[in-house]
Design a protein around this motif. Sequence first.
Motif, short mmCIF file in Angstrom:
data_model
loop_
_atom_site.label_atom_id
_atom_site.label_comp_id
_atom_site.label_asym_id
_atom_site.label_seq_id
_atom_site.Cartn_x
_atom_site.Cartn_y
_atom_site.Cartn_z
N GLY A 174 0.88 -1.13 0.15
CA GLY A 174 0.05 0.13 0.24
C GLY A 174 0.81 1.17 -0.05
N GLY A 175 0.30 2.26 -0.34
CA GLY A 175 1.14 3.45 -0.32
C GLY A 175 2.01 3.77 -1.52
N VAL A 176 1.89 2.96 -2.33
CA VAL A 176 3.04 3.20 -3.42
C VAL A 176 2.59 3.99 -4.68
CG1 VAL A 176 4.13 0.84 -2.98
CG2 VAL A 176 2.40 0.91 -4.66
N GLY A 177 1.37 4.36 -4.73
CA GLY A 177 0.63 5.22 -5.60
C GLY A 177 -0.06 4.56 -6.68
N LYS A 178 -0.62 3.31 -6.10
CA LYS A 178 -1.55 2.35 -7.05
C LYS A 178 -2.80 3.07 -7.60
CE LYS A 178 -3.51 -0.72 -4.77
NZ LYS A 178 -4.72 0.44 -4.56
N SER A 179 -3.35 3.94 -6.54
CA SER A 179 -4.82 4.38 -6.74
C SER A 179 -4.61 5.60 -7.64
CB SER A 179 -5.70 4.91 -5.37
OG SER A 179 -5.93 3.77 -4.67
N THR A 180 -3.48 6.19 -7.52
CA THR A 180 -3.05 7.43 -8.28
C THR A 180 -3.01 7.27 -9.72
OG1 THR A 180 -2.03 8.29 -6.18
CG2 THR A 180 -1.55 9.52 -8.50
N VAL A 181 -2.19 6.15 -9.92
CA VAL A 181 -1.82 5.63 -11.01
C VAL A 181 -3.19 5.12 -12.02
CG1 VAL A 181 -0.86 3.54 -12.47
CG2 VAL A 181 0.52 4.94 -10.85
N GLU B 193 6.88 2.37 -12.56
CA GLU B 193 7.80 2.75 -11.33
C GLU B 193 7.47 4.05 -11.07
OE1 GLU B 193 12.05 2.39 -12.43
OE2 GLU B 193 12.55 3.29 -10.28
N ASN B 194 6.73 4.05 -9.62
CA ASN B 194 6.34 5.37 -9.19
C ASN B 194 7.24 5.91 -8.15
OD1 ASN B 194 4.45 7.53 -8.94
ND2 ASN B 194 3.43 6.38 -7.38
N MET B 195 7.37 7.23 -8.36
CA MET B 195 8.15 8.04 -7.32
C MET B 195 9.78 7.77 -7.75
SD MET B 195 6.12 8.15 -3.85
CE MET B 195 4.28 7.62 -3.97
N LEU C 95 7.50 7.32 -13.25
CA LEU C 95 6.63 8.21 -13.03
C LEU C 95 7.27 9.16 -11.98
CD1 LEU C 95 3.77 9.12 -13.77
CD2 LEU C 95 2.91 8.07 -11.78
N PRO C 96 7.48 10.49 -12.00
CA PRO C 96 8.37 11.33 -11.05
C PRO C 96 7.59 11.60 -9.89
CG PRO C 96 7.67 12.52 -12.92
CD PRO C 96 7.34 11.28 -13.15
N ILE C 97 8.16 12.04 -8.94
CA ILE C 97 7.46 12.74 -7.48
C ILE C 97 6.92 14.03 -8.10
CG2 ILE C 97 7.73 13.49 -5.20
CD1 ILE C 97 9.84 11.46 -4.88
N ASP C 98 5.77 14.36 -8.26
CA ASP C 98 5.33 15.66 -8.55
C ASP C 98 4.39 16.30 -7.39
OD1 ASP C 98 4.52 17.69 -9.74
OD2 ASP C 98 3.66 16.82 -11.42
N PRO C 99 4.89 17.44 -6.89
CA PRO C 99 4.03 17.82 -5.90
C PRO C 99 2.69 18.15 -6.32
CG PRO C 99 6.34 18.64 -5.69
CD PRO C 99 6.12 17.73 -6.90
N LEU D 34 0.85 16.93 -8.44
CA LEU D 34 -0.06 15.80 -8.45
C LEU D 34 -0.44 15.45 -7.26
CD1 LEU D 34 -1.32 13.32 -9.93
CD2 LEU D 34 0.88 11.96 -9.73
N THR D 35 0.18 15.41 -5.97
CA THR D 35 -0.18 15.36 -4.87
C THR D 35 -1.14 16.36 -4.58
OG1 THR D 35 2.18 14.95 -4.24
CG2 THR D 35 0.74 14.87 -2.23
N ARG D 36 -0.96 17.69 -4.93
CA ARG D 36 -1.86 18.65 -4.41
C ARG D 36 -3.23 18.49 -5.09
NH1 ARG D 36 2.02 22.14 -4.72
NH2 ARG D 36 1.87 22.65 -6.90
P1 ADP Z 1 -2.08 3.40 -2.79
O1 ADP Z 1 -3.08 3.49 -3.74
O2 ADP Z 1 -0.89 2.65 -3.54
O3 ADP Z 1 -2.25 2.99 -1.41
P2 ADP Z 1 -1.97 6.36 -3.31
O4 ADP Z 1 -2.20 6.33 -4.74
O5 ADP Z 1 -3.17 6.48 -2.54
O6 ADP Z 1 -1.38 5.16 -2.90
O7 ADP Z 1 -0.90 7.27 -3.19
C1 ADP Z 1 -0.36 7.72 -1.75
C2 ADP Z 1 0.04 9.13 -1.73
O8 ADP Z 1 1.03 9.45 -2.51
C3 ADP Z 1 -1.13 9.96 -2.20
O9 ADP Z 1 -1.19 10.90 -1.16
C4 ADP Z 1 -0.58 10.31 -3.54
O10 ADP Z 1 -1.17 11.71 -3.84
C5 ADP Z 1 0.97 10.68 -3.18
N1 ADP Z 1 1.33 10.08 -4.76
C6 ADP Z 1 1.29 8.84 -5.24
N2 ADP Z 1 2.03 8.97 -6.46
C7 ADP Z 1 2.71 10.28 -6.58
C8 ADP Z 1 3.62 11.00 -7.49
N3 ADP Z 1 3.98 10.37 -8.27
N4 ADP Z 1 4.06 12.21 -7.00
C9 ADP Z 1 3.34 12.61 -5.93
N5 ADP Z 1 2.62 12.22 -5.11
C10 ADP Z 1 2.21 11.03 -5.20
#
Ligand code: ADP
Length: 254
Positions: free
Chosen positions: A28-35, A189-191, A226-230, A232-234
């Motif tokens: 968890g927490g690797v950005g799966k839902s974001t992707v 590959e996220n972050m 996929l880069p870390i992009d603030p 995207l987080t926002r």
């Molecule tokens: P998962 O589904 O794997 O648990 P999330 O997609 O919920 O993870 O992402 C966890 C956190 O990281 C969220 O706050 C999301 O906005 C942030 N995040 C994910 N990928 C990136 C990225 N490439 N750049 C910046 N923030 C990211």
Amino acid sequence: KKFMEGIDQLAKRMKKVKTKLAVMSGKGGVGKSTVAGLLAVHYGKKGYKTGIMDCDFWGSSIPKIFGVENKRPVVREDGIEPVHTDKWGIAVMSIQFFLPSPESPLAWRGPLVSGVIRDMLAKTEWGELDYLIFDLPPGTGDVPLTVLQEVRPNGVILVATPQELTATIVEKSLKLAQELNTAIVGLVENMSYYECPQCGHKEYLFGKGRAAEMASKYRIDFFLELPIDPALTRLCDSGKIELYEIDPFEFFLI
Ligand code: ADP
């Protein structure tokens, strides 16, 4: 009997969806839902009829990143109508919509959750869709297994952080997918790196090239760093993922 009816219903509804893609991760927490969200936006923006099914019960974030957590699906005699996002009209379904509050505890075990997911899939009236994205819970437990077995997606997209992008994690998911005759069609590959907004320098914090190496080793056609992009987080935090201007899936050909 009820179980069999459910399976039939599910199959019937899934027939109306042209392409089904499942997004998986080891942890968890690797950005799966974001992707998964970005993939849905990729198709929605292009004008395809797109849906996203949040199967990540314990870490549900799809309604939040699309800013639809206060909407409610319409329950009708012949099925449940998913909610739709504001910008691209992406259909969204999630267990979240049926809980009293997002903080509601979900002390449910895997098999029970699988049953609920199956039920939701049997009852959700997506209509004709070009693409349906499944955001699966991390790991290879009951829910991913149920969805892969019963939905039979066209492919799996695997998401991992650089530290986590090891042979074990890829192999585990690959094995599961193989056993269920589903191909891994993408590796994200996220972050992976951070790009300096001043000079454009890309800093690969954990080394470069791992995704390419893994993709070639396991014969995965498409990979992405996929880069870390603030920004995207926002956008995710404020429920506006649809406004993210970068499309990381531009060259994804499914
Ligand atoms: P998962 O589904 O794997 O648990 P999330 O997609 O919920 O993870 O992402 C966890 C956190 O990281 C969220 O706050 C999301 O906005 C942030 N995040 C994910 N990928 C990136 C990225 N490439 N750049 C910046 N923030 C990211």
